[in-house]
Design an enzyme around this catalytic site. Structure first.
Site, mmCIF file in Angstrom:
data_model
loop_
_atom_site.group_PDB
_atom_site.id
_atom_site.type_symbol
_atom_site.label_atom_id
_atom_site.label_comp_id
_atom_site.label_asym_id
_atom_site.label_seq_id
_atom_site.Cartn_x
_atom_site.Cartn_y
_atom_site.Cartn_z
ATOM 1 C CE1 TYR A 136 29.822 13.569 115.663
ATOM 2 C CE2 TYR A 136 28.984 15.186 117.223
ATOM 3 C CZ TYR A 136 29.492 13.929 116.957
ATOM 4 O OH TYR A 136 29.665 13.028 117.974
ATOM 5 C CE LYS A 164 33.234 13.833 116.427
ATOM 6 N NZ LYS A 164 32.834 14.304 117.786
#
Length: 295
Positions: A136, A164
């Site tokens: 992320y 992400k």
């Protein structure tokens, strides 16, 4: 290529609270809302779920309850990130046999590691579990940028399966795909550019907007992944004000207020140091809900 487990509209779920304590009955209702709306996955206790103001015990309980409420009908991704590698490993191990489909681990924040430090951080976490790991990258919050070249190195680790990307920089997507391989999952962490990322080969979006527009986000992503971009764009444009205005103050402040206005949760409150959406910002978020046809 087969559809990956993590794809489409994945909600970065809010954590409902009553008088400062997690409200598990409302959490159950939220999970059911997303199952019925066709949401493709749930991130439990990520940034939007107030991970930084929940204790480790609370983190684990909320995630396990989310798995219980989902009952196998929708994959649950556990937020397991920390800026201490040892703590991230502890949290990951506590959830290894919990029924989660994978983990989302944010780039270490505040202490600003080097690229090598980030690589070793994620490598250590991945080696502590068999669970699929999603990186992320959100430099606006962490103060550090996980470079595409480092993502490419990390993609060589078998259970690091995707990223992400919340930079909103679409030029990174083809480079990441080139370095990490076409099977490496790219999930947008930026609602405003989520559809554009899917046009470029991304597999979906981990969405804040989904909290209040679950059916619309699911449909938009399904259309996009089927190559029906004009139809997807029509939905996206209706939601565009939400994509932007749910960040008028720090996430998840606006989206909790929006969920409250729609009756999805009974209180818009957050744990300090986050505070409820300011009165001056409320008309903007309300107008975005109206533009989206939700009110």
């Amino acid at each position: 290529m087969a559809t990956p487990l993590f794809h489409g509209s994945i909600v970065a779920l809010v954590t409902p609270m009553t008088h400062g304590e997690v409200n598990y009955e409302e959490l159950k209702k939220l999970v059911e809302y997303h199952v019925q709306a066709g949401t493709h996955g749930i991130v439990s206790v990520g940034t939007t779920g107030e991970s930084t103001t929940l204790s480790i015990d609370e983190n684990v309980k909320v995630i396990k309850k989310t798995v219980e409420f989902a009952d196998g009908r929708i994959p649950i991704i556990a937020g397991t990130g920390s800026n201490a590698t040892s703590e991230a490993i502890i949290l990951t191990k506590l959830l290894t046999n919990s029924g989660v489909a994978g983990c989302l681990s944010v780039v270490p924040y505040y202490n600003k590691p080097t690229q090598e430090g980030m690589y070793l951080h994620y490598k250590a976490i991945a080696e502590s579990t068999d669970l699929p790991q999603i990186l992320y990258n959100v430099p606006s919050r962490t103060g550090s940028d996980l470079k595409p070249e480092t993502i490419g190195r990390l993609a060589e680790i078998p259970n690091i399966v995707g990223v992400k990307e919340a930079t909103g920089d679409l030029t990174r997507l083809p480079l990441i795909k080139k370095l990490a391989g076409e099977d490496f999952i790219f999930l947008s962490g930026d609602d405003a550019t989520g559809l554009e990322s899917m046009k470029l080969g991304g597999q979906g979006v981990i969405s804040v907007t989904n909290n209040v527009a679950a059916a619309d986000m699911a449909k938009m992503c399904e259309l996009a992944l089927a190559g029906k971009f004009d139809e997807a764009e029509a939905i996206n444009q209706r939601l565009m004000a939400l994509h932007h205005d749910l960040f008028i103050e720090a996430n998840p402040i606006p989206v909790k207020w929006a969920a409250y206005k729609l009756g999805l949760i009974s209180e818009p409150n957050l744990r300090l140091p986050l505070t409820t959406l300011s009165e001056s910002a409320q008309p903007t978020v309300l107008a975005a809900l109206q533009k989206a046809g939700l009110i």
